[in-house]
Design an enzyme around this catalytic site. Structure first.
Site, mmCIF file in Angstrom:
data_model
loop_
_atom_site.group_PDB
_atom_site.id
_atom_site.type_symbol
_atom_site.label_atom_id
_atom_site.label_comp_id
_atom_site.label_asym_id
_atom_site.label_seq_id
_atom_site.Cartn_x
_atom_site.Cartn_y
_atom_site.Cartn_z
ATOM 1 C CG HIS A 1 -1.949 0.962 1.383
ATOM 2 N ND1 HIS A 1 -1.763 2.296 1.813
ATOM 3 C CD2 HIS A 1 -3.318 0.873 1.284
ATOM 4 C CE1 HIS A 1 -2.830 2.875 1.919
ATOM 5 N NE2 HIS A 1 -3.868 2.105 1.540
ATOM 6 C CG ASP B 1 0.703 -2.533 6.127
ATOM 7 O OD1 ASP B 1 -0.223 -2.780 6.697
ATOM 8 O OD2 ASP B 1 0.377 -1.834 4.844
ATOM 9 C CD GLN C 1 -6.924 -4.742 3.764
ATOM 10 O OE1 GLN C 1 -7.993 -5.276 4.054
ATOM 11 N NE2 GLN C 1 -7.025 -3.274 3.430
ATOM 12 C CE LYS D 1 -7.458 -0.181 6.176
ATOM 13 N NZ LYS D 1 -7.781 -0.071 5.040
ATOM 14 C CB CYS E 1 -3.725 3.239 -1.592
ATOM 15 S SG CYS E 1 -5.010 4.436 -1.324
HETATM 16 N N1 PMP Z 1 -1.751 -0.913 4.504
HETATM 17 C C1 PMP Z 1 -2.897 -1.427 3.872
HETATM 18 C C2 PMP Z 1 -2.300 -2.905 3.257
HETATM 19 C C3 PMP Z 1 -3.999 -1.172 3.630
HETATM 20 O O1 PMP Z 1 -4.843 -1.945 2.993
HETATM 21 C C4 PMP Z 1 -4.383 0.321 4.334
HETATM 22 C C5 PMP Z 1 -5.589 0.832 4.123
HETATM 23 N N2 PMP Z 1 -6.266 0.637 2.950
HETATM 24 C C6 PMP Z 1 -3.180 0.859 4.979
HETATM 25 C C7 PMP Z 1 -1.901 0.131 5.195
HETATM 26 C C8 PMP Z 1 -3.421 2.199 5.427
HETATM 27 O O2 PMP Z 1 -4.350 2.160 6.533
HETATM 28 P P1 PMP Z 1 -4.893 3.699 7.226
HETATM 29 O O3 PMP Z 1 -5.524 4.226 5.993
HETATM 30 O O4 PMP Z 1 -6.012 2.913 8.042
HETATM 31 O O5 PMP Z 1 -3.671 4.328 7.797
#
Ligand code: PMP
Length: 410
Positions: free
Chosen positions: A127, A204, A207, A230, A368
């Site tokens: 991401h 990270d 997910q 999430k 993203c």
């Molecule tokens: N890493 C991953 C794999 C994600 O899917 C996301 C959110 N789509 C994020 C990081 C960022 O999370 P947040 O927007 O809650 O900071």
């Protein structure tokens, strides 16, 4: 009906009030949990009860409400510690979410430990929040961002990871479960290798946290980042886990109230962990909601959730993958939570609009993860992602919705 292991989908669904909402005259089919999950009533109640009965600032007052707010705040820290099997609740730092957690590590540990000519390794399926903070760091330090490539299925090429690792590697930061492809990466093996060259490791877990139990001792990561929203909790609250010794040695991320032991104009002594990283008034209501979300998830059982979602994933791959003119993107060996696809001749945004007109919420875009899109030579995908409340009937609705897309776009 109770499913395997006592998982009762009807009673799970009853706990999410939003599932009764109609969208464009149709019952909502929410297939966008990877963006954010829906919230059970217990989480909504915990937030509103906090404001109605316990609202106060934490750690600052001798009065009863302040004590109550502090108790809620610290109880959730302990629940989080237990959730991820950390040794010590001082290893749990509240942040806004995964993004802030990664930025914190890059700006503190990264600045302290990465120098000119060093390497930071990420993967091709990150991401943006696990790319850009490292790019900023590397640019500032004259270090190199190295990327573990993936194959056509969306699996990492592990031989390439081995090749990239060297004594210049200072940090290995990888996504556990890809939000764009659903790939589950072999992070335990990667981190074991990273340790042999003395690199720090960051996971990270944005997910993975809602889909599987994460054990930081078993995975043996130095840092873990995830987001409350999430994991059926509120937005604006997330977690950075870090090993105690590392967090202790890192400089603070932000300065201000709460993160100090003493201040004079000449010198400030920083507070002990975790306060050192929690400057300013935190999102106390968010911790009330997150605590309720963790209790809720524990009660349902992440193993039950994973088994239910496995059924949904298999069914959706078979059902949506069987549609003529639909191509699934990625076919990773180990996967969870997400299917990504494209529809011949129709832009994903148009697919999303037609589905929305039938009450079906999916994500259309690059998620993203633009480098993932570039890898597959496409600008965007349609992504359906699952939560504990989804059903195979909803996947049938998605199937019918995609048929409708063909009718609209001929
Ligand atoms: N890493 C991953 C794999 C994600 O899917 C996301 C959110 N789509 C994020 C990081 C960022 O999370 P947040 O927007 O809650 O900071």
């Amino acid at each position: 009906m109770p499913g395997p292991h006592g998982f009762d989908i009807d009673s799970v669904r009853q706990q999410f009030p939003i599932l009764d909402v109609e969208i464009n005259g149709h019952p909502l089919v929410y297939l966008d949990s990877a963006a954010t999950s829906q919230k059970p009533q217990v989480v909504i109640d915990a937030i509103s009860n906090y404001y109605a009965r316990s609202n106060s600032n934490v750690h600052r007052g001798v009065h009863t409400l302040s004590q109550q707010a502090t108790d809620i705040y610290e109880e959730t820290r302990e629940k989080t510690r237990a959730l991820i099997n950390a040794s010590d609740s001082r290893e749990i730092i509240y942040v806004r979410g995964t993004t802030e957690a990664i930025n914190l590590v890059a700006s503190t540990y990264g600045r302290q430990n990465v120098g000119e000519g060093d390497d930071v390794i990420v993967t091709a399926m990150e991401h943006h929040s696990n790319i850009v903070p490292w790019q900023i760091l590397c640019e500032e330090k004259g270090a190199n961002l190295k990327v573990v490539p993936m194959d056509e299925n969306g699996d990492l090429i592990m031989e390439e990871f081995d090749r990239l690792l060297s004594d210049r590697t200072k940090i290995v930061a990888t996504v556990h479960l890809s939000n764009a492809l659903g790939t589950i990466n072999p992070v335990k093996e990667m981190f074991k290798k990273a340790r042999t060259v003395g690199a720090a490791t960051l996971l990270d877990g944005a997910q993975s946290a809602p889909h599987m139990a994460i054990d930081v001792k078993d995975i043996d990561c130095d840092f873990l980042a995830f987001s409350g929203h999430k994991l059926y909790g509120p937005t604006g609250i997330g977690i950075l886990y870090g090993k105690y010794d590392l967090l202790s040695q890192m400089p603070p991320y932000q300065g201000g109230g709460e993160m100090i032991a003493s201040v004079t104009f000449e010198k400030t002594i920083y507070a002990e962990l975790p306060a050192k990283f929690e400057a300013g008034t935190p999102h106390i209501a968010g911790t009330a909601g997150l605590g309720a979300a963790i209790d809720f998830v524990n009660e349902i059982g992440l193993d039950n959730v994973a088994a239910h979602e496995r059924t949904l994933l298999d069914y959706s791959i078979e059902r949506i993958g069987s549609i003529n003119g639909v191509k699934l993107i990625g076919n990773p060996k180990h996967r969870s939570g997400v299917i990504s696809f494209v529809v011949d001749g129709v832009h994903p945004h148009d697919v999303g609009t037609v589905l929305d007109s039938q009450g079906i919420a999916i994500r259309a875009g690059h998620h993203c993860a633009q480098p993932v899109m570039a890898h597959f030579g496409i600008p965007a995908t349609v992504r359906a992602s699952f939560g504990m409340y989804n059903t195979t009937n909803e996947i049938d609705r998605l199937y019918e919705g995609v048929q409708q897309v063909f009718e609209v776009f001929g």
